[in-house]
Design a protein around this motif. Sequence first.
Motif, PDB file in Angstrom:
ATOM      1  N   VAL A 144      25.874 -40.596   7.916  1.00 42.38           N
ATOM      2  CA  VAL A 144      25.577 -41.947   8.211  1.00 42.38           C
ATOM      3  C   VAL A 144      25.144 -42.873   7.186  1.00 42.38           C
ATOM      4  N   THR A 145      23.994 -42.458   6.456  1.00 41.19           N
ATOM      5  CA  THR A 145      23.317 -43.524   5.576  1.00 41.19           C
ATOM      6  C   THR A 145      24.324 -43.636   4.407  1.00 41.19           C
ATOM      7  N   ASP A 146      25.272 -42.530   4.213  1.00 45.48           N
ATOM      8  CA  ASP A 146      26.323 -42.868   2.965  1.00 45.48           C
ATOM      9  C   ASP A 146      27.251 -43.801   3.489  1.00 45.48           C
ATOM     10  N   TRP A 147      27.864 -43.669   4.973  1.00 46.85           N
ATOM     11  CA  TRP A 147      28.734 -44.548   5.163  1.00 46.85           C
ATOM     12  C   TRP A 147      28.169 -45.897   5.455  1.00 46.85           C
ATOM     13  N   VAL A 148      26.928 -46.104   5.495  1.00 42.92           N
ATOM     14  CA  VAL A 148      26.452 -47.601   5.772  1.00 42.92           C
ATOM     15  C   VAL A 148      26.249 -48.003   4.329  1.00 42.92           C
ATOM     16  N   LEU A 149      25.964 -47.178   3.372  1.00 45.79           N
ATOM     17  CA  LEU A 149      25.629 -47.675   2.185  1.00 45.79           C
ATOM     18  C   LEU A 149      26.934 -48.216   1.508  1.00 45.79           C
ATOM     19  N   HIS A 150      27.954 -47.194   1.286  1.00 45.77           N
ATOM     20  CA  HIS A 150      29.105 -47.196   0.654  1.00 45.77           C
ATOM     21  C   HIS A 150      30.206 -47.827   1.349  1.00 45.77           C
ATOM     22  N   GLY A 151      30.445 -47.591   2.557  1.00 45.36           N
ATOM     23  CA  GLY A 151      31.425 -48.009   3.552  1.00 45.36           C
ATOM     24  C   GLY A 151      31.166 -49.430   4.037  1.00 45.36           C
ATOM     25  N   TRP A 152      29.929 -49.800   4.395  1.00 46.45           N
ATOM     26  CA  TRP A 152      29.857 -51.016   5.014  1.00 46.45           C
ATOM     27  C   TRP A 152      28.959 -51.948   4.099  1.00 46.45           C
ATOM     28  N   TRP A 153      27.737 -51.654   3.419  1.00 48.14           N
ATOM     29  CA  TRP A 153      27.155 -52.468   2.755  1.00 48.14           C
ATOM     30  C   TRP A 153      27.836 -52.628   1.217  1.00 48.14           C
TER      31      TRP A 153
END
Length: 101
Positions: free
Chosen positions: A19-28
């Motif tokens: 989830v944190t990788d997705w938030v960092l790389h996918g969203w932010w």
Amino acid sequence: MQNKKFWFSVIAVWLVMFVTDWVLHGWWLGGLYQSTAQFWKPEDEMQKWMWVAWFGNFIFSWSFVWIYTKGISGDNYWHQAFRYALAILMVSKWPAQIGMW
């Protein structure tokens, strides 16, 4: 029962990392990646090899939980979990993320 707790913890750590990788790389950072697409591999090729990143995160999660179970102290569980997580981040994840940046 200990075995179930161990594997539940491994999966929980893996999910938090996912989830944190997705938030960092996918969203932010997604917009930045799109604006600099000429410097990256094509997205379809990245998706093709995504399982390698997930597997690497699984190995990290297993190691994270295994080391923790070997070093449990008599202190408050939340305090020692926080200290341990911070130590692991400072030793492994932060240097890797900074290096990739």
